[in-house]
Design an enzyme around this catalytic site. Structure first.
Site, short mmCIF file in Angstrom:
data_model
loop_
_atom_site.label_atom_id
_atom_site.label_comp_id
_atom_site.label_asym_id
_atom_site.label_seq_id
_atom_site.Cartn_x
_atom_site.Cartn_y
_atom_site.Cartn_z
CE LYS A 194 -0.18 -0.73 4.91
NZ LYS A 194 -0.67 -1.63 5.91
CE1 TYR B 242 14.67 30.58 5.30
CE2 TYR B 242 14.77 28.20 4.97
CZ TYR B 242 14.54 29.48 4.48
OH TYR B 242 14.18 29.65 3.18
C1 LIG Z 1 0.03 -2.42 6.54
C2 LIG Z 1 -0.59 -3.71 6.84
C3 LIG Z 1 0.17 -4.88 6.85
C4 LIG Z 1 1.68 -4.87 6.74
O1 LIG Z 1 2.26 -4.37 7.95
P1 LIG Z 1 3.83 -4.31 8.21
O2 LIG Z 1 3.93 -3.89 9.62
O3 LIG Z 1 4.36 -3.27 7.28
O4 LIG Z 1 4.40 -5.63 7.93
C5 LIG Z 1 -0.51 -6.08 7.01
N1 LIG Z 1 -1.85 -6.12 7.17
C6 LIG Z 1 -2.61 -5.02 7.18
C7 LIG Z 1 -4.07 -5.12 7.38
C8 LIG Z 1 -2.01 -3.78 7.03
O5 LIG Z 1 -2.76 -2.67 7.07
#
Ligand SMILES: *Cc1c(COP(=O)(O)O)cnc(C)c1O
Length: 372
Positions: A41, A263
């Site tokens: 994702k 800055y």
């Molecule tokens: C993001 C996510 C994962 C993966 O998690 P990691 O900690 O990056 O391994 C797995 N299952 C769901 C439902 C997620 O939202």
């Protein structure tokens, strides 16, 4: 070492695709018979869904998880027609066309989503499989106990959804001693027993390290594929670094004790110093929170960030750097340094990855023999 004779003022984001493949294989070896559904994702954690998806497919991965239908459509271009792509956020009316068009499989998170998707499913010829997401205590997405009972009693609804997996998600997996892990495992088993026999999935990367009882028939790692530490005990983890943010040195200056830097003049030189102005700033993913706190790596040495990080530039104290620091040289952020950066900046390694800027030149890298 990483000294380029010819350089650009633009930072480079180097993504080591071989390391992603190696991490996939190492996690696969760890879970044995369980399948791996790669969590890609947010544009594969900021690294690029298409090239990353393609690399994982090349390593043997055939199941992917994205958050939205749009992400799924994009990923489809990278992984081709034979991979299963699940959409974690579930089906929504406006995404119907994209879900069906790109042959995506929605994760069903609520009775409302179930009823909506059943109505879509009943209209089309070959409705896609789905995954049913049960909330086992995180109180994020997923069916709650009442909804689960409703679904388990409604055979017609279950059939219309065509479920291929039943899944849940762990809230506290990074900390193996947290009692919530066992509680969620028990709740998941109990919930699954209410439903027709379907393959199960519970673990993210950290969940894999909780051991075999958490693996079921599929695990869903994300961060571990991309080289980030997932647990409070990174020494036990099998992943290696994937991402380097390489900032070119644009100028080297000598300043006198008492002069200020950047800055708001937040840094005053305690002594005569040598500083390097490098071409990556918060627009590229170097957090402002690292101002006067963080470090970068030059010539294998940690060099402190001085002054406030700017949008396009960061200033480094290279007084102590052993080797010559000259324009066109490179400062490294992320890499094996990722966890240190997340600790110093009081943030997550996950956030540091997804915040990598769009401006970087992307170098999907395969290490040459002499670099290895
Ligand atoms: C993001 C996510 C994962 C993966 O998690 P990691 O900690 O990056 O391994 C797995 N299952 C769901 C439902 C997620 O939202």
């Amino acid at each position: 070492m990483i000294n380029q004779p010819s350089y650009s003022t633009r930072p480079t984001l180097r993504v080591d695709l071989d390391a992603i493949k190696a991490n996939y294989t190492a996690l696969k070896n760890k879970v044995g018979a369980a399948k791996i559904g790669a969590s890609v994702k947010a544009d594969a954690y900021g690294l690029g869904a298409v090239p990353v998806g393609r690399a994982l497919y090349g390593a043997g991965c055939r199941i992917f998880f994205v958050a939205t239908a749009g992400e799924g459509k994009l990923l489809r271009e990278g992984v081709g027609p034979n991979a299963a792509i699940y959409v974690l956020n579930g089906p929504a009316p406006r995404d119907k066309g994209v879900l069906l068009g790109a042959k995506l499989k929605p994760v069903i998170n609520s009775i409302e989503q179930a009823r909506f998707w059943a109505s879509v499913s009943n209209e089309v010829n070959e409705p896609p499989y789905t995954a049913i997401h049960i909330d086992t205590g995180m109180n994020r997405l997923g069916l709650n106990a009442e909804e689960l009972t409703e679904l388990s009693r409604d055979k017609k609804l279950w059939k219309s959804l065509n479920p291929e997996w039943v899944m849940s998600h762990l809230a506290c997996a990074p900390d193996a001693s947290n009692p919530m892990n066992k509680a969620q495992l028990a709740a998941f088993r109990k919930a699954a027993a209410q439903l027709p026999l379907t393959p199960l999935s519970l673990a993210n990367t950290a969940g894999i390290y909780l051991g075999k009882p958490y693996h079921f028939q599929m695990v869903r790692p994300g961060i571990g594929l991309f080289g980030g530490a997932a647990t409070t005990k990174p020494d036990q983890e099998v992943s290696r670094p994937v991402v380097s943010l390489l900032a070119p040195v644009l100028q080297v200056k000598y300043i006198k004790a008492g002069e200020t830097v950047g800055y708001n003049a937040t840094f005053t030189a305690p002594r005569d110093m040598r500083i390097a102005i490098v071409g990556a700033g918060y627009a590229d993913g170097v957090p402002v929170a690292q101002s006067n706190k963080g470090t970068a790596i030059m010539h294998d040495m940690e060099v402190p960030i001085v002054g406030r990080v700017s949008m396009d530039l960061t200033i480094l104290d290279v007084t102590e750097a052993r080797l010559t620091v000259e324009t066109g040289g490179v400062a490294l952020f992320r890499g094996a340094h990722l966890e240190t950066e997340s600790q110093i900046g009081d943030t997550l390694n996950y956030e540091l990855l997804v915040r990598l800027g769009q401006r970087c030149r992307r170098d999907y890298w395969k290490p040459k023999k002499e670099d290895a």
